[in-house]
Scaffold this active site. Sequence first.
Site, mmCIF file in Angstrom:
data_model
loop_
_atom_site.group_PDB
_atom_site.id
_atom_site.type_symbol
_atom_site.label_atom_id
_atom_site.label_comp_id
_atom_site.label_asym_id
_atom_site.label_seq_id
_atom_site.Cartn_x
_atom_site.Cartn_y
_atom_site.Cartn_z
ATOM 1 N N ASN A 110 -45.835 -14.782 18.423
ATOM 2 C CA ASN A 110 -45.010 -14.472 17.498
ATOM 3 C C ASN A 110 -44.263 -15.625 17.313
ATOM 4 O OD1 ASN A 110 -43.446 -12.861 15.611
ATOM 5 N ND2 ASN A 110 -42.064 -12.572 17.242
ATOM 6 N N HIS A 112 -40.043 -16.179 16.391
ATOM 7 C CA HIS A 112 -38.749 -15.766 16.355
ATOM 8 C C HIS A 112 -37.805 -16.792 16.091
ATOM 9 C CE1 HIS A 112 -36.102 -12.676 17.042
ATOM 10 N NE2 HIS A 112 -35.026 -13.630 17.778
ATOM 11 N N SER A 139 -38.435 -20.239 18.140
ATOM 12 C CA SER A 139 -39.675 -19.994 19.163
ATOM 13 C C SER A 139 -40.833 -19.413 18.887
ATOM 14 C CB SER A 139 -38.776 -19.449 20.388
ATOM 15 O OG SER A 139 -37.422 -19.897 20.396
ATOM 16 N N ASP A 148 -39.441 -9.535 21.669
ATOM 17 C CA ASP A 148 -38.723 -11.189 21.389
ATOM 18 C C ASP A 148 -38.707 -11.342 22.951
ATOM 19 O OD1 ASP A 148 -39.176 -10.700 18.842
ATOM 20 O OD2 ASP A 148 -36.922 -10.154 18.566
HETATM 21 C C1 GRF Z 1 -39.651 -16.231 9.887
HETATM 22 O O1 GRF Z 1 -38.395 -16.687 9.920
HETATM 23 C C2 GRF Z 1 -39.858 -15.792 11.378
HETATM 24 O O2 GRF Z 1 -39.167 -16.380 12.157
HETATM 25 C C3 GRF Z 1 -39.753 -14.390 11.270
HETATM 26 O O3 GRF Z 1 -40.093 -13.798 10.124
HETATM 27 C C4 GRF Z 1 -39.963 -14.742 9.184
HETATM 28 C C5 GRF Z 1 -41.057 -14.837 8.318
HETATM 29 O O4 GRF Z 1 -41.256 -15.876 7.163
HETATM 30 N N1 GRF Z 1 -40.555 -13.640 12.268
HETATM 31 P P1 GRF Z 1 -42.594 -16.203 6.381
HETATM 32 O O5 GRF Z 1 -42.981 -14.621 5.920
HETATM 33 O O6 GRF Z 1 -43.411 -16.829 7.546
HETATM 34 O O7 GRF Z 1 -42.027 -17.046 5.362
#
Ligand code: GRF
Length: 217
Positions: A110, A112, A139, A148
């Site tokens: 993932n 984050h 991260s 997370d």
């Molecule tokens: C990102 O900021 C990521 O960190 C979080 O969700 C957002 C997704 O953005 N988990 P995108 O859909 O990839 O533009």
Amino acid sequence: MNRKPRIVVLISGSGSNLQAIMDACASEQIEGSVVGVISNKADAYGLTRAGNAGIETKTLSHKAFSSREEFDAQLAEEVDAFDPDYIVLAGFMRILTDQFVQRYLGKMVNIHPSLLPKYKGLHTHQRAIDAGDSTHGASVHFVTPALDDGPVLVQGAVSIDADDDADSLQHKVHKIEHIIYPVAMQWLCSGKVKMANGRVYLNNELLPIEGKMYDVN
Ligand code: GRF
């Protein structure tokens, strides 16, 4: 013959990280291919991005299921149908059951928007500003049952400047996300990085709990 690692990406929204990963596969920065994209929202723009790249997409609305367990069981079926080596969460706004997480332990990552272990959960940009932090970032971590909380592969940092607000900071963080997610996926696809006993090893070396700091320079 070794097959190219197969990646399935789960999204709920814009999919800009999905785009960065698809682009990096196309340019062979990542030695792998995105074989499927699954969204829990039919209007996620990421589905259009995947379609434009000729990648198979599925929509599976969580609203059609009466429990988290039932949704996750169906999601696992849809994921497995793509026969993936890695599962990438890229803005997938669902809390996953332990059962789903355990099924893909060590294979699911993932991204984050914080320098974990700081600011798990939501509103990370505002929280970093409110705390008076001078740096913030993102991260990439392995997904483990606690939210997370999984061990981190790589982090990218950005500065918080006096005139930053949550929006401008989010923009900066997105930029670094689009760099570090492909880096992490290349490590995974090339077998450079592994999770063992809840920790991350890069080239067989144990990484600190906050992962490797990506050097922007
Ligand atoms: C990102 O900021 C990521 O960190 C979080 O969700 C957002 C997704 O953005 N988990 P995108 O859909 O990839 O533009």
